[in-house]
Scaffold this active site. Structure first.
Site, PDB file in Angstrom:
ATOM      1  N   CYS A   1       5.704   0.265   7.448  1.00  0.00           N
ATOM      2  CA  CYS A   1       5.419   1.323   6.670  1.00  0.00           C
ATOM      3  C   CYS A   1       6.552   1.635   5.718  1.00  0.00           C
ATOM      4  O   CYS A   1       7.675   1.826   6.298  1.00  0.00           O
ATOM      5  CB  CYS A   1       4.839   2.379   7.602  1.00  0.00           C
ATOM      6  SG  CYS A   1       4.476   3.922   6.586  1.00  0.00           S
ATOM      7  N   LEU A   2       6.380   2.121   4.432  1.00  0.00           N
ATOM      8  CA  LEU A   2       7.435   2.481   3.780  1.00  0.00           C
ATOM      9  C   LEU A   2       7.919   3.798   3.988  1.00  0.00           C
ATOM     10  O   LEU A   2       9.256   3.892   3.830  1.00  0.00           O
ATOM     11  CB  LEU A   2       6.944   2.602   2.072  1.00  0.00           C
ATOM     12  CG  LEU A   2       6.281   1.411   1.459  1.00  0.00           C
ATOM     13  CD1 LEU A   2       5.660   1.599   0.092  1.00  0.00           C
ATOM     14  CD2 LEU A   2       7.248   0.340   1.452  1.00  0.00           C
TER      15      LEU A   2
ATOM     16  N   HIS B   1      -2.805   7.418   6.435  1.00  0.00           N
ATOM     17  CA  HIS B   1      -2.035   8.261   5.945  1.00  0.00           C
ATOM     18  C   HIS B   1      -2.590   9.624   5.273  1.00  0.00           C
ATOM     19  O   HIS B   1      -2.193  10.740   5.600  1.00  0.00           O
ATOM     20  CB  HIS B   1      -1.043   7.683   4.757  1.00  0.00           C
ATOM     21  CG  HIS B   1      -0.036   6.877   5.200  1.00  0.00           C
ATOM     22  ND1 HIS B   1       1.054   7.630   5.962  1.00  0.00           N
ATOM     23  CD2 HIS B   1       0.174   5.539   5.116  1.00  0.00           C
ATOM     24  CE1 HIS B   1       2.101   6.811   5.786  1.00  0.00           C
ATOM     25  NE2 HIS B   1       1.502   5.677   5.673  1.00  0.00           N
TER      26      HIS B   1
ATOM     27  N   GLN C   1       3.153   9.941   0.804  1.00  0.00           N
ATOM     28  CA  GLN C   1       4.398   9.429   0.843  1.00  0.00           C
ATOM     29  C   GLN C   1       5.189   9.518  -0.586  1.00  0.00           C
ATOM     30  O   GLN C   1       6.521   8.821  -0.664  1.00  0.00           O
ATOM     31  CB  GLN C   1       3.969   7.702   0.920  1.00  0.00           C
ATOM     32  CG  GLN C   1       3.632   7.410   2.378  1.00  0.00           C
ATOM     33  CD  GLN C   1       3.411   5.906   2.536  1.00  0.00           C
ATOM     34  OE1 GLN C   1       2.302   5.586   2.037  1.00  0.00           O
ATOM     35  NE2 GLN C   1       4.155   5.303   3.159  1.00  0.00           N
TER      36      GLN C   1
ATOM     37  N   HIS D   1      -4.741   1.459   7.148  1.00  0.00           N
ATOM     38  CA  HIS D   1      -3.331   1.946   7.008  1.00  0.00           C
ATOM     39  C   HIS D   1      -3.361   3.290   6.003  1.00  0.00           C
ATOM     40  O   HIS D   1      -2.778   4.205   6.622  1.00  0.00           O
ATOM     41  CB  HIS D   1      -2.476   0.915   7.083  1.00  0.00           C
ATOM     42  CG  HIS D   1      -1.062   1.537   7.049  1.00  0.00           C
ATOM     43  ND1 HIS D   1      -0.016   1.008   8.036  1.00  0.00           N
ATOM     44  CD2 HIS D   1      -0.184   2.287   6.100  1.00  0.00           C
ATOM     45  CE1 HIS D   1       1.011   1.446   7.884  1.00  0.00           C
ATOM     46  NE2 HIS D   1       0.966   2.380   6.816  1.00  0.00           N
ATOM     47  N   GLU D   2      -3.862   2.906   4.954  1.00  0.00           N
ATOM     48  CA  GLU D   2      -3.509   4.142   3.910  1.00  0.00           C
ATOM     49  C   GLU D   2      -4.383   5.363   4.297  1.00  0.00           C
ATOM     50  O   GLU D   2      -3.988   6.238   4.074  1.00  0.00           O
ATOM     51  CB  GLU D   2      -3.732   3.178   2.326  1.00  0.00           C
ATOM     52  CG  GLU D   2      -2.597   2.324   2.238  1.00  0.00           C
ATOM     53  CD  GLU D   2      -1.233   2.615   2.408  1.00  0.00           C
ATOM     54  OE1 GLU D   2      -0.741   3.925   2.454  1.00  0.00           O
ATOM     55  OE2 GLU D   2      -0.413   1.870   2.822  1.00  0.00           O
TER      56      GLU D   2
ATOM     57  N   GLY E   1       0.797  -1.146  -0.236  1.00  0.00           N
ATOM     58  CA  GLY E   1       0.024   0.034   0.072  1.00  0.00           C
ATOM     59  C   GLY E   1       0.825   1.228  -0.133  1.00  0.00           C
ATOM     60  O   GLY E   1       1.907   1.118   0.451  1.00  0.00           O
TER      61      GLY E   1
END
Length: 163
Positions: free
Chosen positions: A90-91, A136, A51, A132-133, A46
């Site tokens: 997380c990225l 963000h 990001q 989660h996304e 994701g």
């Protein structure tokens, strides 16, 4: 294929609530493709627009393995149920993993890249990724929800158990 730089914590764009998308055009389609390419290149499942440096309400979830890519534009959570604690990463937080409690089920609505609305129901891992996304997009980062930090050795051991 365009790979964008992933914004890392503590950049303020990650903690800023994003703006609603109002133009559904070629630029949006390019952003979605770039986000997907960037996510795949980084071994993610994701990614959200902040990001990659864009403060707009756009996110993608792609669990792979024949699953459809979920493109979420202006997503809204309509309903959640249940509660599960699982390990997340997380990225934007390389090398940080932790146990996070999230709903087991989510019903949400979002827009397609052409502006049409759709509804989606998801459970378990897919629901976790979607939520989660969406977090963000609201400037909420997973590190604020970590109940317990998990080191890489523990994460790898758990992954081996699943294989």
């Amino acid at each position: 294929m365009t790979i964008r730089t992933i914004v890392k914590h503590p950049s303020t764009i990650l903690t800023t609530k994003t703006k609603k998308v109002i133009k559904f055009d070629r630029n949006l389609a390019t952003l979605l493709k770039d986000m997907h390419d960037t996510m795949v290149d980084s071994d993610g499942i994701g990614i959200a627009a902040p990001q990659v440096g864009e403060s707009i309400r756009v996110a993608i979830v792609d669990l792979g393995e024949g699953e459809d890519i979920i493109e979420m534009i202006n997503p809204e959570v309509l309903e959640t149920e249940g509660s599960v604690i699982e390990i997340e990463g997380c990225l934007s937080f390389p090398e940080l993993y932790g146990e996070v409690e999230r709903p087991f089920y989510v019903r949400m609505k979002a827009q397609e890249r052409d502006g049409r609305w759709y509804e989606l129901e998801a459970e378990d891992y897919e629901a976790r990724a979607i939520l989660h996304e969406i977090d963000h997009l609201d400037g909420i980062l997973f590190d604020s929800k970590i109940l317990r930090v998990v080191d890489l050795a523990e994460l790898e051991a758990q992954e081996e158990e699943l294989l």
